[in-house]
Design a protein around this motif. Structure first.
Motif, short mmCIF file in Angstrom:
data_model
loop_
_atom_site.label_atom_id
_atom_site.label_comp_id
_atom_site.label_asym_id
_atom_site.label_seq_id
_atom_site.Cartn_x
_atom_site.Cartn_y
_atom_site.Cartn_z
N VAL A 83 10.42 -2.50 -4.29
CA VAL A 83 11.77 -2.25 -3.31
C VAL A 83 11.16 -2.16 -1.95
N ALA A 84 9.56 -2.16 -1.52
CA ALA A 84 8.99 -1.84 -0.53
C ALA A 84 9.33 -2.98 0.41
N ILE A 123 10.41 2.35 4.21
CA ILE A 123 10.39 1.74 2.99
C ILE A 123 9.62 2.90 2.36
N ARG A 124 8.69 3.63 2.79
CA ARG A 124 8.61 5.03 1.94
C ARG A 124 10.07 5.65 1.02
N GLY A 125 10.97 5.94 2.04
CA GLY A 125 12.36 6.29 1.69
C GLY A 125 12.92 5.71 0.46
N ALA A 126 12.92 4.25 0.62
CA ALA A 126 13.56 3.64 -0.05
C ALA A 126 13.19 3.26 -2.00
N CYS A 127 11.37 3.36 -1.55
CA CYS A 127 10.73 3.84 -2.80
C CYS A 127 11.27 4.97 -3.64
N ASP A 146 6.70 1.58 -13.12
CA ASP A 146 6.20 0.50 -12.77
C ASP A 146 6.19 -0.20 -11.37
N ILE A 147 4.85 -0.18 -10.60
CA ILE A 147 4.60 -0.85 -9.94
C ILE A 147 5.24 -1.88 -9.13
N ALA A 194 1.06 -1.43 0.20
CA ALA A 194 0.23 0.10 0.27
C ALA A 194 1.23 1.33 -0.27
N ILE A 195 1.91 1.22 0.53
CA ILE A 195 3.02 2.43 1.31
C ILE A 195 3.38 2.90 -0.78
N ALA A 196 4.02 1.45 -1.70
CA ALA A 196 4.09 1.79 -2.75
C ALA A 196 3.33 2.04 -4.22
#
Length: 108
Positions: free
Chosen positions: A48-49, A78-82, A41-42, A27-29
């Motif tokens: 990554v997430a 997680i958001r930062g990695a995305c 691409d999702i 959901a974050i991704a």
């Protein structure tokens, strides 16, 4: 005679956290992806997430985190990695395209 559970059958805390929060990381991704052009691409963002979720589930220690819940601990990472993967992809695409449109020649 007592039966001992096999070590392979017992899930660690990290594995439990990972399994329980997998859809949350997706959901974050998806949330990050909504603000991007369609060229991103999702599935790449979800991967990554999930990788970052696994890393954070390995590092999370409930006794050491001063009462911070796992979601509060892992969300920013997680958001930062995305976002970081978006920056890397954008940089790679920008450096491998010349002004003439030939994507085989790096831009100078």
């Amino acid at each position: 005679m007592e039966t001992q559970p096999c070590s392979r059958c017992a899930m660690t805390l990290a594995e439990k956290l990972f399994e329980e929060h997998l859809s949350w990381a997706s959901a974050i991704a998806k949330n990050v992806h909504r603000k991007l052009p369609p060229s991103f691409d999702i599935d790449d963002l979800k991967q990554v997430a999930h990788i970052e979720l696994w890393k954070r589930s390995q590092l999370y220690d409930p006794q050491n985190e001063r009462g911070v819940p796992f979601k509060g601990f892992a969300y920013i990472y997680i958001r930062g990695a995305c976002l970081m993967s978006i920056r890397r992809k954008n940089w790679v695409e920008a450096t491998h395209e010349s002004l003439t449109g030939d994507s085989r020649v790096p831009a100078k």
